[in-house]
Design an enzyme around this catalytic site. Structure first.
Site, PDB file in Angstrom:
ATOM      1  N   ASN A   1      32.440  -3.808 -14.238  1.00 50.99           N
ATOM      2  CA  ASN A   1      31.287  -3.873 -15.046  1.00 50.99           C
ATOM      3  C   ASN A   1      30.958  -2.462 -15.875  1.00 50.99           C
ATOM      4  O   ASN A   1      31.711  -1.380 -15.450  1.00 50.99           O
ATOM      5  CB  ASN A   1      30.028  -4.498 -14.877  1.00 50.99           C
ATOM      6  CG  ASN A   1      29.405  -3.836 -13.673  1.00 50.99           C
ATOM      7  OD1 ASN A   1      29.439  -2.601 -13.600  1.00 50.99           O
ATOM      8  ND2 ASN A   1      28.431  -4.592 -13.124  1.00 50.99           N
TER       9      ASN A   1
ATOM     10  N   ASP B   1      31.277 -12.733 -10.850  1.00 52.62           N
ATOM     11  CA  ASP B   1      32.134 -13.195 -10.048  1.00 52.62           C
ATOM     12  C   ASP B   1      32.719 -14.762 -10.352  1.00 52.62           C
ATOM     13  O   ASP B   1      33.760 -14.952 -10.265  1.00 52.62           O
ATOM     14  CB  ASP B   1      31.279 -13.765  -8.570  1.00 52.62           C
ATOM     15  CG  ASP B   1      31.002 -12.528  -7.815  1.00 52.62           C
ATOM     16  OD1 ASP B   1      31.917 -11.494  -7.898  1.00 52.62           O
ATOM     17  OD2 ASP B   1      29.869 -12.436  -7.129  1.00 52.62           O
TER      18      ASP B   1
HETATM   19  P1  ADP Z   1      28.954  -8.296 -13.478  1.00 54.08           P
HETATM   20  O1  ADP Z   1      28.237  -9.680 -12.947  1.00 54.08           O
HETATM   21  O2  ADP Z   1      30.018  -8.029 -12.712  1.00 54.08           O
HETATM   22  O3  ADP Z   1      27.961  -7.509 -13.960  1.00 54.08           O
HETATM   23  P2  ADP Z   1      28.780  -9.240 -16.229  1.00 54.08           P
HETATM   24  O4  ADP Z   1      27.179  -9.407 -16.185  1.00 54.08           O
HETATM   25  O5  ADP Z   1      29.236  -8.066 -17.344  1.00 54.08           O
HETATM   26  O6  ADP Z   1      29.460  -9.091 -14.808  1.00 54.08           O
HETATM   27  O7  ADP Z   1      29.470 -10.704 -16.758  1.00 54.08           O
HETATM   28  C1  ADP Z   1      30.695 -10.791 -16.740  1.00 54.08           C
HETATM   29  C2  ADP Z   1      30.921 -11.785 -18.018  1.00 54.08           C
HETATM   30  O8  ADP Z   1      30.349 -12.875 -18.230  1.00 54.08           O
HETATM   31  C3  ADP Z   1      30.666 -11.027 -19.273  1.00 54.08           C
HETATM   32  O9  ADP Z   1      31.759 -10.215 -19.842  1.00 54.08           O
HETATM   33  C4  ADP Z   1      30.378 -12.139 -20.350  1.00 54.08           C
HETATM   34  O10 ADP Z   1      31.435 -12.621 -20.764  1.00 54.08           O
HETATM   35  C5  ADP Z   1      29.650 -13.279 -19.349  1.00 54.08           C
HETATM   36  N1  ADP Z   1      28.231 -13.029 -19.244  1.00 54.08           N
HETATM   37  C6  ADP Z   1      27.364 -12.424 -18.596  1.00 54.08           C
HETATM   38  N2  ADP Z   1      26.041 -12.322 -19.059  1.00 54.08           N
HETATM   39  C7  ADP Z   1      25.995 -12.941 -20.034  1.00 54.08           C
HETATM   40  C8  ADP Z   1      25.003 -13.424 -20.913  1.00 54.08           C
HETATM   41  N3  ADP Z   1      23.828 -13.007 -20.607  1.00 54.08           N
HETATM   42  N4  ADP Z   1      25.454 -14.228 -21.965  1.00 54.08           N
HETATM   43  C9  ADP Z   1      26.664 -14.639 -22.134  1.00 54.08           C
HETATM   44  N5  ADP Z   1      27.591 -14.334 -21.356  1.00 54.08           N
HETATM   45  C10 ADP Z   1      27.382 -13.614 -20.256  1.00 54.08           C
END
Ligand code: ADP
Length: 306
Positions: A185, A253
């Site tokens: 991320n 995840d």
């Molecule tokens: P991590 O949990 O590893 O920080 P992310 O939060 O970036 O990962 O989430 C992974 C993926 O899930 C994102 O690239 C996106 O495609 C989807 N995602 C995460 N949060 C959102 C959200 N609030 N709305 C829509 N899609 C989301």
């Protein structure tokens, strides 16, 4: 062929509070939940709920938390035959306090996860030799994870490393060339590269830089903004789906579990990333980690409407 997940398993004890307690203060919470957690378990369950066969290689302790962990895994239909027991270690445990605004404290005790070693890899060798996709994270010792990676790559399988939790000291250069795909991320990409991407365009720049450091395919996840990918035949950004997010715990995840599922079904990379992105988005519309990950029919219906 199947998906293998080599990684952590925890029980999460979550207390829901009006606000977080201050040091030395005792506060009444209104509810607690005992649930399965750990990035390995979350990714294994996410892929299993989509219908994939999953070999989950992990280590539990022998304490009272091992039983509910096994029960939850079994409830999701995850095969328990590669779940080891560590005689001298406690089961991994996360003690979580959540305030009403979603703010949290997490105390993580790695326990048996920290004792995962080459014996776990050897125990799982036949499954690793069968796996077309291997999912790794950073909650068990990296030396054991990389040994598992070598077996899967040895027969042409794809190894996906989620460099989470964020590696404070970055990642050694040889790690980047020991896997096929890296899925940080924005924070994790920042620690690896020394600068943190904020926008999708910067995410693409970060993904290109990771490729420059030897990762074949770099996917930079930017939460509600979406993701950027740099691969030999694909450089693009994929904006996130618009959803009403209430709990983003475990979105990454679910994303990785979904990505493994789609790649194992031989979807082309861009389509697989869109599928994974739908899994991540759907998971944010529900509370919890493993509990929040979607089933295949939900993802397909969501993609058909999108
Ligand atoms: P991590 O949990 O590893 O920080 P992310 O939060 O970036 O990962 O989430 C992974 C993926 O899930 C994102 O690239 C996106 O495609 C989807 N995602 C995460 N949060 C959102 C959200 N609030 N709305 C829509 N899609 C989301």
């Amino acid at each position: 062929m199947s998906i293998a997940v080599f990684g952590s398993i925890n029980m999460d004890v979550t207390a829901y509070m009006r606000r977080l307690p201050k040091p030395g203060e005792t506060l009444h919470g209104h509810e607690y939940k005992l649930g399965l957690g750990g990035k390995g378990a979350n990714q294994a369950v996410a892929a299993r709920k989509l219908g994939s066969d999953v070999a989950f290689i992990c280590r539990l302790g022998t304490d009272d938390f091992a039983k509910p962990a096994e029960r939850e895994l079994a409830g999701y239909g995850v095969d328990l035959s590669l779940v080891g027991r560590d005689a001298s270690g406690a089961t991994g445990l996360a003690i979580i306090n959540v305030g009403e605004g979603g703010e949290n404290y997490i105390s993580l005790i790695g326990g048996s996860n920290l004792r995962v070693d080459l014996s776990d890899v050897e125990r799982a060798r036949p499954a690793l030799e069968q796996a077309s996709v291997l999912l790794l994270q950073l909650e068990v010792p990296l030396s054991a994870s990389l040994a598992a990676a070598a077996i899967v790559r040895g027969h042409g399988g794809t190894v996906i490393l989620d460099p989470a939790p964020a590696p404070e000291g970055g990642l050694a250069p040889e790690v980047l060339t020991s896997v096929d795909m890296l899925t940080p991320n924005e924070t994790e990409a920042g620690l690896i590269l020394g600068w943190q991407p904020e926008t999708l365009e910067q995410g693409l720049q970060a993904a290109r830089e990771l490729r420059g450091r030897g990762v074949a395919i770099a996917v930079v996840k930017l939460g509600s903004k979406g993701l950027a990918v740099a691969a030999p035949a694909l450089e693009t950004v994929i904006p996130a789906f618009k959803v009403n997010a209430i709990d983003t715990v475990g979105a990454g995840d679910c994303f990785n579990g979904g990505l493994a599922h789609a790649l194992e079904r031989r979807q082309p990379l861009e389509q697989a990333l869109r599928f994974a992105s739908a899994c991540g988005a759907l998971s944010t519309t529900r509370k919890g980690a493993s509990a929040a990950s979607p089933k295949l029919a939900e993802v397909e219906a969501f993609l058909a409407r999108a």
